[in-house]
Design a protein around this motif. Structure first.
Motif, PDB file in Angstrom:
ATOM      1  N   MET B   1       0.907  -1.214  -0.096  1.00 57.47           N
ATOM      2  CA  MET B   1       0.021   0.057  -0.197  1.00 57.47           C
ATOM      3  C   MET B   1       0.811   1.293   0.091  1.00 57.47           C
ATOM      4  O   MET B   1       1.931   1.053   0.505  1.00 57.47           O
ATOM      5  N   GLU B   2       0.357   2.248  -0.292  1.00 58.73           N
ATOM      6  CA  GLU B   2       0.974   3.523  -0.300  1.00 58.73           C
ATOM      7  C   GLU B   2       2.252   3.545  -1.446  1.00 58.73           C
ATOM      8  O   GLU B   2       3.234   4.120  -1.233  1.00 58.73           O
ATOM      9  N   GLU B   3       2.195   2.475  -2.440  1.00 61.82           N
ATOM     10  CA  GLU B   3       3.156   2.382  -3.171  1.00 61.82           C
ATOM     11  C   GLU B   3       3.071   3.425  -4.461  1.00 61.82           C
ATOM     12  O   GLU B   3       4.235   3.439  -5.185  1.00 61.82           O
ATOM     13  N   ILE B   4       2.350   4.113  -4.838  1.00 56.21           N
ATOM     14  CA  ILE B   4       2.144   4.839  -5.852  1.00 56.21           C
ATOM     15  C   ILE B   4       1.762   6.299  -5.334  1.00 56.21           C
ATOM     16  O   ILE B   4       1.297   6.628  -4.336  1.00 56.21           O
ATOM     17  N   ILE B   5       2.358   7.543  -6.272  1.00 50.87           N
ATOM     18  CA  ILE B   5       1.951   8.825  -6.242  1.00 50.87           C
ATOM     19  C   ILE B   5       1.252   9.099  -7.400  1.00 50.87           C
ATOM     20  O   ILE B   5       1.525   8.756  -8.664  1.00 50.87           O
ATOM     21  N   ILE B   6      -0.020   9.851  -7.299  1.00 53.69           N
ATOM     22  CA  ILE B   6      -0.663  10.233  -8.420  1.00 53.69           C
ATOM     23  C   ILE B   6      -0.646  11.604  -8.894  1.00 53.69           C
ATOM     24  O   ILE B   6      -0.613  12.538  -8.047  1.00 53.69           O
ATOM     25  N   ALA B   7      -0.371  11.908  -9.992  1.00 52.00           N
ATOM     26  CA  ALA B   7      -0.096  13.125 -10.495  1.00 52.00           C
ATOM     27  C   ALA B   7      -1.467  13.543 -11.563  1.00 52.00           C
ATOM     28  O   ALA B   7      -1.600  12.498 -12.659  1.00 52.00           O
ATOM     29  N   TYR B   8      -2.021  14.451 -11.419  1.00 50.80           N
ATOM     30  CA  TYR B   8      -3.300  14.576 -12.283  1.00 50.80           C
ATOM     31  C   TYR B   8      -2.848  14.858 -13.699  1.00 50.80           C
ATOM     32  O   TYR B   8      -2.348  16.291 -13.806  1.00 50.80           O
ATOM     33  N   GLY B   9      -3.102  14.235 -14.554  1.00 48.97           N
ATOM     34  CA  GLY B   9      -2.745  14.792 -16.189  1.00 48.97           C
ATOM     35  C   GLY B   9      -4.098  15.229 -16.823  1.00 48.97           C
ATOM     36  O   GLY B   9      -4.933  14.597 -17.044  1.00 48.97           O
ATOM     37  N   GLU B  10      -4.027  16.718 -16.863  1.00 44.85           N
ATOM     38  CA  GLU B  10      -5.298  17.426 -17.403  1.00 44.85           C
ATOM     39  C   GLU B  10      -5.222  17.323 -18.774  1.00 44.85           C
ATOM     40  O   GLU B  10      -4.365  17.919 -19.532  1.00 44.85           O
ATOM     41  N   TYR B  11      -6.164  16.685 -19.392  1.00 44.37           N
ATOM     42  CA  TYR B  11      -6.380  16.282 -20.616  1.00 44.37           C
ATOM     43  C   TYR B  11      -7.600  16.747 -21.170  1.00 44.37           C
ATOM     44  O   TYR B  11      -8.712  16.515 -20.781  1.00 44.37           O
ATOM     45  N   ASN B  12      -7.247  17.779 -22.189  1.00 48.32           N
ATOM     46  CA  ASN B  12      -8.714  18.354 -22.656  1.00 48.32           C
ATOM     47  C   ASN B  12      -8.564  18.536 -23.966  1.00 48.32           C
ATOM     48  O   ASN B  12      -7.642  19.048 -24.708  1.00 48.32           O
ATOM     49  N   ASN B  13      -9.585  18.311 -24.867  1.00 45.64           N
ATOM     50  CA  ASN B  13      -9.850  18.331 -26.304  1.00 45.64           C
ATOM     51  C   ASN B  13      -8.686  17.849 -27.140  1.00 45.64           C
ATOM     52  O   ASN B  13      -7.958  18.545 -27.910  1.00 45.64           O
ATOM     53  N   GLY B  14      -8.003  16.750 -26.681  1.00 46.72           N
ATOM     54  CA  GLY B  14      -6.659  16.057 -27.357  1.00 46.72           C
ATOM     55  C   GLY B  14      -5.609  16.682 -27.091  1.00 46.72           C
ATOM     56  O   GLY B  14      -4.528  16.211 -27.694  1.00 46.72           O
ATOM     57  N   LYS B  15      -5.400  17.404 -25.902  1.00 47.84           N
ATOM     58  CA  LYS B  15      -4.258  18.029 -25.516  1.00 47.84           C
ATOM     59  C   LYS B  15      -3.975  17.829 -23.986  1.00 47.84           C
ATOM     60  O   LYS B  15      -5.103  18.010 -23.334  1.00 47.84           O
ATOM     61  N   LEU B  16      -2.880  17.514 -23.565  1.00 49.31           N
ATOM     62  CA  LEU B  16      -2.492  17.665 -22.440  1.00 49.31           C
ATOM     63  C   LEU B  16      -2.084  18.987 -21.767  1.00 49.31           C
ATOM     64  O   LEU B  16      -1.042  19.580 -22.373  1.00 49.31           O
ATOM     65  N   HIS B  17      -2.526  19.562 -20.622  1.00 51.49           N
ATOM     66  CA  HIS B  17      -2.103  20.529 -20.293  1.00 51.49           C
ATOM     67  C   HIS B  17      -0.499  20.606 -19.811  1.00 51.49           C
ATOM     68  O   HIS B  17      -0.164  19.810 -18.964  1.00 51.49           O
ATOM     69  N   PRO B  18       0.347  21.425 -20.174  1.00 55.56           N
ATOM     70  CA  PRO B  18       1.786  21.548 -19.928  1.00 55.56           C
ATOM     71  C   PRO B  18       1.930  21.462 -18.560  1.00 55.56           C
ATOM     72  O   PRO B  18       2.990  20.809 -18.068  1.00 55.56           O
ATOM     73  N   ALA B  19       1.195  22.122 -17.593  1.00 58.03           N
ATOM     74  CA  ALA B  19       1.477  22.002 -16.091  1.00 58.03           C
ATOM     75  C   ALA B  19       1.293  20.625 -15.548  1.00 58.03           C
ATOM     76  O   ALA B  19       1.863  20.526 -14.392  1.00 58.03           O
ATOM     77  N   SER B  20       0.668  19.799 -16.155  1.00 47.19           N
ATOM     78  CA  SER B  20       0.732  18.420 -15.766  1.00 47.19           C
ATOM     79  C   SER B  20       1.867  18.000 -15.952  1.00 47.19           C
ATOM     80  O   SER B  20       2.354  16.981 -15.253  1.00 47.19           O
ATOM     81  N   LEU B  21       2.642  18.109 -17.003  1.00 46.50           N
ATOM     82  CA  LEU B  21       3.924  17.661 -17.122  1.00 46.50           C
ATOM     83  C   LEU B  21       5.155  18.533 -15.952  1.00 46.50           C
ATOM     84  O   LEU B  21       5.877  17.620 -15.591  1.00 46.50           O
ATOM     85  N   GLU B  22       4.812  19.568 -15.890  1.00 49.33           N
ATOM     86  CA  GLU B  22       5.719  20.313 -14.884  1.00 49.33           C
ATOM     87  C   GLU B  22       5.778  19.692 -13.678  1.00 49.33           C
ATOM     88  O   GLU B  22       6.637  19.385 -12.921  1.00 49.33           O
TER      89      GLU B  22
END
Lengths: 263, 328
Positions: B1-22
């Motif tokens: 348990m607690e083995e993963i960390i989740i980052a939200y990848g904001e995906y809108n209209n076929g594009k990933l928000h660059p802030a999600s990669l930051e």
């Protein structure tokens, strides 16, 4: 649409904030409180709904007793009822602990149609309390709303996201945070201002809300301060003094030298 | 348990928000150090299209999980948060992090409320101290930074826009479809009736080479307009401080600082900006900093590479006059 609840917050008047030099926490008691400017939008929206649907507007704030004038300010704008959530046990609440108190107070006011709040407060700036309170109430939340109208059991809102302006149909009841940019804000009514002076809000404590101590205030807040420190400023650089004309000329020469400005 | 960390990848209209990669940059480092796996989580109605995004192949994470369902076509706060709440209950992540975008800031509090966990806003740095994850943000007082921690798991925060630089992954993360349990209810109390794309240009502030920033020392709205004119001449972007936003002179997307946009241009010039920490944390990584202020003791004057001690509005007028003379 029978009842609209507006949550407002007192924030320290910019410039009057005193910070405890030891703990770096805000001395809220010492600061002069003003209505969070962004909450003006929530109040204005509520009054527009009142004008249109003749609904009751209940205004709630959580804070020390010196927040009472803010409730009176809301009354002078047209609010019908004032509630102050005040208890020493609430002190030091993070957004979760704050949302717990608001959610319980709001829940006790059932049935209601809408809860309105400002987008965020200008002191904490987290913008978390509206969606967090909605979540605790099990209600939908919409943020940065610029228009509200009612169609039967649904509310139609317009919100601005990072990408688009959306028209959304939302089931009532719902929690909405309102954009800080409205086209118009009504002035307070002088008559209601005088009336408000004689009125006191309903004051509710943790006990009145039947909230256990361990969920409140600093103790009930899962985000904790580990340490505070002063950020060191880099060494002083070069200083130029002179008339604006002279300095402008020197600056343009520098920009040319750095190849930032070419003519 | 607690083995993963989740980052939200904001995906809108076929594009990933660059802030999600930051936000992957600091989180990957923390995951590696703690021996955990970083997951970039995308919600979409079109799995095939999402999984073929070129950015995902270089995303700095161990896994990309894509939750796909027709109901996820539009961003609906209640349904999106419900998906992440359910997933968090099943996977028990160590942390769930969001970029401080519109979506991130509306989703994270709903999730934190439902999970009854702490949520820090506008975090601009993360550090491990032993097993304790410290989250940094400015706080009350001059030049004061607070480090915060969360007593609950998952640790949650929204991370300041532009605060971290995107790094590429030398390896490709494993991309897979995440299946929600069959009993999950794909329902929402929201229905998007119409959506009109905003005509405004996406802010180029965070990637600008030259930034001209204005503060209360500009004194008048007219001077801010002149600053915009100057920016056109110098092909620069304009940013402002929080008080100017609150005064209604400029919109939030132009606000430089921890609760706005962080910038790191080659040249930053602050006109009439004293340098409150909320602002300076958003521009301190600029290559060359010039401060224009009447007050020699202002924090921005102290931290600048070069300071011009004069009235900001007057200087802008002189600059415009002399520059127009040069181009004629």
């Amino acid at each position: 649409m029978d009842k609209v609840i507006v949550c407002i917050k007192g924030v320290p008047k910019p410039g009057t904030v005193k910070v405890d030099p030891e703990t770096h926490t805000l001395k809220r008691e010492s600061a002069e409180l003003i209505l969070n400017p962004m909450d003006r939008s929530a109040l204005e929206m509520a009054m527009r709904l009142k004008d249109k649907y003749n609904c009751e507007v209940v205004v709630i704030t959580m804070g020390p007793p010196n927040a009472v004038p803010l409730l009176r300010e809301a009354y002078s704008l047209g609010a019908d009822k004032m509630i102050l959530l005040s208890d020493r046990l609430f002190a030091g609440s993070d957004t979760l602990a704050t949302s717990r108190v608001l959610a319980r107070a709001i829940s006790n006011l059932k049935p209601f149609s809408l809860v309105l709040m400002g987008l965020k407060s200008i002191d904490g700036e987290t913008a978390q309390v509206p969606p967090e309170t909605a979540s605790l109430l099990g209600l939908p939340s919409v943020t940065n709303v610029k228009q509200i109208s009612v169609e039967g059991e649904k509310v139609i809102v317009v919100r601005e996201t990072d990408y688009s302006e959306e028209e959304i149909e939302v089931d009532l009841p719902a929690v909405l945070s309102v954009t800080p940019y409205l086209d118009y804000y009504r002035p307070p009514s002088f008559k209601r201002m005088l009336e408000a002076r004689k009125l006191d809000p309903l004051i509710l404590s943790a006990q009145d809300l039947a909230l256990p101590e361990e969920l409140l205030g600093l103790k009930g807040s899962p985000t904790q301060v580990h340490s505070v420190f002063e950020k060191k400023i880099m060494e002083r650089g070069e200083i130029w003094e002179g008339s604006p004309e002279e300095l402008a000329k020197r600056l343009i020469d520098l920009l040319k030298e750095k190849e930032i400005f070419k003519n | 348990m607690e083995e993963i960390i989740i980052a939200y990848g904001e995906y809108n209209n076929g594009k990933l928000h660059p802030a999600s990669l930051e936000i992957l940059t600091p989180l990957y480092d923390i995951a590696e150090r703690l021996g955990k796996k970083l997951v970039l989580l995308l919600l979409t109605e079109d799995f095939e299209r999402a999984q073929s995004l070129p950015e995902l192949k270089k995303a700095l994470c161990h896994y990309v999980w894509i939750v796909s369902a027709p109901e996820l076509k539009d961003y609906r706060d209640d349904l999106y948060s419900e998906v992440i709440i359910e997933l968090s209950k099943r996977e028990m992540p160590y942390g769930v992090f969001f970029p401080a975008t519109f979506q991130g800031m509306s989703l994270a509090p709903r999730i934190a409320g439902a999970l009854q966990v702490g949520l820090c806003a506008h975090v601009n740095d993360l550090k491990l101290e032993g097993d304790n994850l410290l989250m940094f943000r400015p706080t009350y007082g001059d030049n004061i930074i607070a480090s915060l921690y969360s007593t609950t798991i998952p640790i949650m925060a929204t991370l300041s826009l532009g605060a971290f630089v995107i790094k590429e992954n030398p390896f490709s993360p494993q991309i897979s479809k995440y299946e929600m349990p069959p009993e999950f209810k794909w329902q929402s109390k929201m229905k998007i009736r119409k959506s009109k794309p905003l005509i405004k240009e996406p802010s180029r502030l965070s990637v600008a080479k030259i930034v001209l920033a204005g503060g209360m020392g500009l004194k008048t709205k007219e001077n801010l307009a002149l600053l915009r004119e100057l920016a056109k001449v110098l092909r620069a972007e304009v940013g402002v401080t929080r008080p100017l936003c609150h005064a209604g002179w400029a919109k939030e997307e132009e606000m430089i600082g921890v609760s706005g946009v962080s910038v790191r241009p080659k040249l930053y010039i602050g006109f009439g900006i004293s340098g409150a920490i909320q602002h300076t944390l958003g521009m301190e990584n600029s290559e060359f900093i010039i401060a224009v202020n009447t007050d020699k003791e202002a924090p921005l004057v102290k931290m600048a590479h070069l300071s011009l001690i004069c009235d900001a509005g007057e200087l802008i007028k002189s600059l415009l006059k002399q520059l127009s003379r040069e181009s004629n």
